[in-house]
Design an enzyme around this catalytic site. Structure first.
Site, PDB file in Angstrom:
ATOM      1  N   HIS A 146      -3.897   0.613   8.070  1.00 38.28           N
ATOM      2  CA  HIS A 146      -4.431   0.319   6.738  1.00 38.28           C
ATOM      3  C   HIS A 146      -5.881  -0.163   6.793  1.00 38.28           C
ATOM      4  CE1 HIS A 146      -3.990  -0.882   2.488  1.00 38.28           C
ATOM      5  NE2 HIS A 146      -4.625  -1.998   2.790  1.00 38.28           N
TER       6      HIS A 146
ATOM      7  N   CYS B 219       0.564   3.361   3.342  1.00 36.55           N
ATOM      8  CA  CYS B 219       1.031   2.874   4.644  1.00 36.55           C
ATOM      9  C   CYS B 219       2.368   3.547   4.981  1.00 36.55           C
ATOM     10  CB  CYS B 219       1.177   1.349   4.624  1.00 36.55           C
ATOM     11  SG  CYS B 219      -0.360   0.465   4.992  1.00 36.55           S
TER      12      CYS B 219
ATOM     13  N   HIS C 169      -8.164   7.577   3.612  1.00 43.89           N
ATOM     14  CA  HIS C 169      -7.607   8.850   3.135  1.00 43.89           C
ATOM     15  C   HIS C 169      -8.669   9.648   2.396  1.00 43.89           C
ATOM     16  CE1 HIS C 169      -7.487   6.528  -0.595  1.00 43.89           C
ATOM     17  NE2 HIS C 169      -7.287   7.648  -1.263  1.00 43.89           N
TER      18      HIS C 169
ATOM     19  N   HIS D 166      -6.895   2.102   2.193  1.00 40.94           N
ATOM     20  CA  HIS D 166      -6.238   2.843   3.286  1.00 40.94           C
ATOM     21  C   HIS D 166      -7.004   4.150   3.516  1.00 40.94           C
ATOM     22  CE1 HIS D 166      -2.483   3.335   5.748  1.00 40.94           C
ATOM     23  NE2 HIS D 166      -3.143   4.467   5.945  1.00 40.94           N
TER      24      HIS D 166
ATOM     25  N   SER E  57      -9.220   3.341  -5.368  1.00 45.72           N
ATOM     26  CA  SER E  57      -8.283   2.257  -5.648  1.00 45.72           C
ATOM     27  C   SER E  57      -7.616   1.708  -4.397  1.00 45.72           C
ATOM     28  CB  SER E  57      -7.224   2.752  -6.631  1.00 45.72           C
ATOM     29  OG  SER E  57      -6.703   3.995  -6.203  1.00 45.72           O
TER      30      SER E  57
ATOM     31  N   LYS F 210     -27.358   1.414  -6.523  1.00 50.18           N
ATOM     32  CA  LYS F 210     -28.187   2.211  -7.416  1.00 50.18           C
ATOM     33  C   LYS F 210     -27.348   2.560  -8.637  1.00 50.18           C
ATOM     34  CE  LYS F 210     -30.442   6.730  -7.627  1.00 50.18           C
ATOM     35  NZ  LYS F 210     -31.851   6.337  -7.811  1.00 50.18           N
TER      36      LYS F 210
ATOM     37  N   ASN G  41     -13.469   9.810  -1.124  1.00 51.91           N
ATOM     38  CA  ASN G  41     -14.089   8.858  -2.037  1.00 51.91           C
ATOM     39  C   ASN G  41     -13.765   7.492  -1.473  1.00 51.91           C
ATOM     40  OD1 ASN G  41     -15.616   8.571  -4.312  1.00 51.91           O
ATOM     41  ND2 ASN G  41     -13.857   8.210  -5.635  1.00 51.91           N
TER      42      ASN G  41
ATOM     43  N   CYS H 244       0.844  -1.207   0.000  1.00 52.19           N
ATOM     44  CA  CYS H 244       0.000   0.000   0.000  1.00 52.19           C
ATOM     45  C   CYS H 244       0.873   1.247   0.000  1.00 52.19           C
ATOM     46  CB  CYS H 244      -0.902   0.010   1.232  1.00 52.19           C
ATOM     47  SG  CYS H 244      -1.694   1.605   1.502  1.00 52.19           S
TER      48      CYS H 244
ATOM     49  N   GLN I 169      -9.086  13.575  -0.077  1.00 51.11           N
ATOM     50  CA  GLN I 169      -8.348  14.435  -0.983  1.00 51.11           C
ATOM     51  C   GLN I 169      -8.813  15.874  -0.823  1.00 51.11           C
ATOM     52  OE1 GLN I 169      -7.516  12.779  -4.990  1.00 51.11           O
ATOM     53  NE2 GLN I 169      -8.948  11.177  -4.451  1.00 51.11           N
TER      54      GLN I 169
END
Ligand SMILES: [Zn+2]
Ligand SMILES: [Zn+2]
Lengths: 373, 373
Positions: free
Chosen positions: B117, B56, B170, B168, B165, B336, B157, B53, B172
């Protein structure tokens, strides 16, 4: 000193005159690694008839009703309609002005495109597509003549990736007693543009010689020397990846030789060339990643009441067009996600519309499944 | 004679005053069978540290840079930013007024919420969440003080279903030299409402005593006898499934006791109760379907330049709020789809916001993974 701007390299925003929104284009990001979710591949091995399919001729649907043994196309009312026919119950008194409710009514129809379970628009003959276009016109006129209906939305939702539960080729027609949000917004922008003072080209004009934003746009794209966003065109219709495209391989399909408010205004020649370009667009889509290309397609046109070719009203400023919104990004199993920044701030894309159009132009117009034979 | 209208039975439209759109609610459709795509279940068996990752502590990222051995949170610039720092190249002369390009610049930051993680906001301690809130405030102030930045978008997200993707924990922060479409539209609606002549309640008011649409709305929801859309509230904050919710379990999280333009205006008490409700909302989400609940979350607040508590300008009419947009519909694997009619005409939902709020209210505030121990 500032660099010279290059739209295939530098991040920038483009304006969408139909919905009055911007999209951020980030072409420099195309090289980043893909670490996201991969979708299950779509099955392409389908039987011509599936006894479990409620849209195959003669089968029984979930609600217990029977699908007729049709030969070409079949239209029927959706057994699980999202709106119910008028009269609607009366609106209640709202407890607060931010908590108002508007009852909405309408009809939801299903149109089966063909008896064969394993075919899609991309593999139907042009004659079959002409039959579908005639069905679209007659349901548009039928529902558009019903009391209270303000909009008839013809659309196709194709592929499991778009939430479509059945691969049998079919589309839907939802007719509403209210003008839907997206259509109302587009109409406002058509009207605003018709009053704009931009210098206009020799493009066709809307009613009373007023400028039409999509006639102007289509004319511009077709006549640009590079024609870099044109995927395919014929005598009457053009398919472009629009300047402001949001979906990676989005297509705007529209007539460019004259202003046309709705499918009920099409001449027989225009219908034939509509079938022709519909076939060419969908074949290129399937050939792009050698798969049954998922998408949502919608026909946008003037609101109800219907208008006749001899008469005209302000709503005739709307120009007939089809949106194709496909989710695939870089292969049959990697899709674009509408999430994060796009749900919270602004639409964003990496591959440019010009790059997408070039990829679609490079595709064959012979379907990959038929080419193999 | 017309029936009496019942919003839990009859199809209707609801108005969203933030984006000036409608959503169709079709509660009678809840019983239709689900035949659509089922998503792969999300893995819940994650290691506390994953050597592969890139988030990490101490690991190397795709671009070759190293993620520090951080102890609590870590913030760094995204190696594959969607926008690049100013100065931007100059805009070219457009070949046509429908083909204009606006260069856009900015900064994309990544904020790691925690070294573990396998944790998510729902399983972090309230102290950990307070650290995240402090990071959000400091990046908002830092980027908001940079030349040319007009908006700082903080978002998370979460989940492969949202295209994320990496599990972990996080979020933005994307800062732009242009005001993004969705924020610009919301601001216009805040300003329009502040000039409206609706009779107002005793809700908190915006600057100069002007009505704020979200203060008015939150006050109304909290004070309704039924409180049927309230999921959870504390002294300062309330989480509601908004009247106009589009996503099945959408939540609007906002302060309701006073008008607050941005996170930099929060008192320390308001920050503590923000951490508290953030924990409660995300725990309920995970408990709803006993899974790591996917969503996009965004913090909406006034545009840049920053404003100080002592000063005020017209943009202070924007009221701080968070949107949670989760895709799940009826289980951990059925989502949905935003497709078909929704892409082409208007947003539509089956389960009512009141039903969704009742389900979330019924969830425990002890996380199911911790309850098992
Ligand atoms: Zn349109
Ligand atoms: Zn907002």
């Amino acid at each position: 000193m500032a660099e010279i701007f290059d739209p295939s390299t530098h991040p920038h925003r483009r304006y969408n005159p139909l919905n009055n929104e911007h999209v951020i284009v980030s072409p420099h990001r195309n090289k980043r690694p893909w670490l996201g979710q991969v979708e299950p591949p779509q099955s392409t091995e389908l039987p011509q008839y599936d006894p479990a399919c409620y849209l195959c001729p003669g089968n029984t649907r979930a609600g217990g009703r029977k699908t007729e043994a049709y030969k070409h196309t079949l239209i029927f009312e959706n057994d699980f309609a999202a709106v119910l026919p008028p009269p609607m119950p009366e609106a209640p008194v709202a407890p607060h002005h931010l908590l108002t409710t508007d009852p909405v009514g309408g009809v939801c129809d299903v149109l089966i495109f063909h008896p064969r379970h394993d075919l899609t628009i991309s593999r139907l003959s042009v004659q079959d597509l002409q039959r579908i276009i005639e069905e679209w016109i007659s349901i548009y006129v039928k529902r558009g003549s019903q009391e209270g209906i303000k909009h008839v939305q013809i659309f196709e939702n194709k592929g499991a990736m778009m939430g479509c539960s059945n691969p049998h080729p079919h589309g839907q027609i939802w007719s509403f007693t209210a003008e839907p949000t997206i259509l109302a917004r587009e109409k406002v922008n058509f009207i605003d543009y018709s009053k704009s003072i931009h210098p206009h080209s020799s493009a066709p004009k809307g009613p009373h010689g007023k400028p039409c934003v999509l006639c102007e746009y289509a004319h511009t794209e077709v006549n640009l020397e590079s024609a870099e966003r044109v995927v395919v065109k014929n005598e009457q219709w053009v398919a472009v990846v629009p300047w402001w495209a949001y979906w990676p391989f989005e297509i705007l399909l529209l007539p460019y030789h004259r202003h046309i408010p709705s499918i009920s205004h099409l001449t027989s020649e225009e219908k034939t060339s509509f079938a022709d370009i519909l076939s060419k667009v969908t074949k290129r889509y399937d050939n792009l990643f050698s798969c049954s290309f998922p998408y949502s397609m919608g026909i946008h046109q003037r609101p109800i009441p219907l208008s006749l070719p001899e008469e005209t009203d302000e709503d005739d400023i709307v120009h007939l067009h089809l949106h194709f919104s496909p989710p695939l990004l870089r292969s049959a199993t990697v899709k674009k996600f509408m999430a994060g920044i796009e749900l919270m701030a602004e639409a964003q894309r990496d591959i440019t519309p010009e790059q997408a159009a070039a990829q679609l132009r490079a595709c064959s117009e012979i379907h990959y499944m038929d080419a193999k034979e």
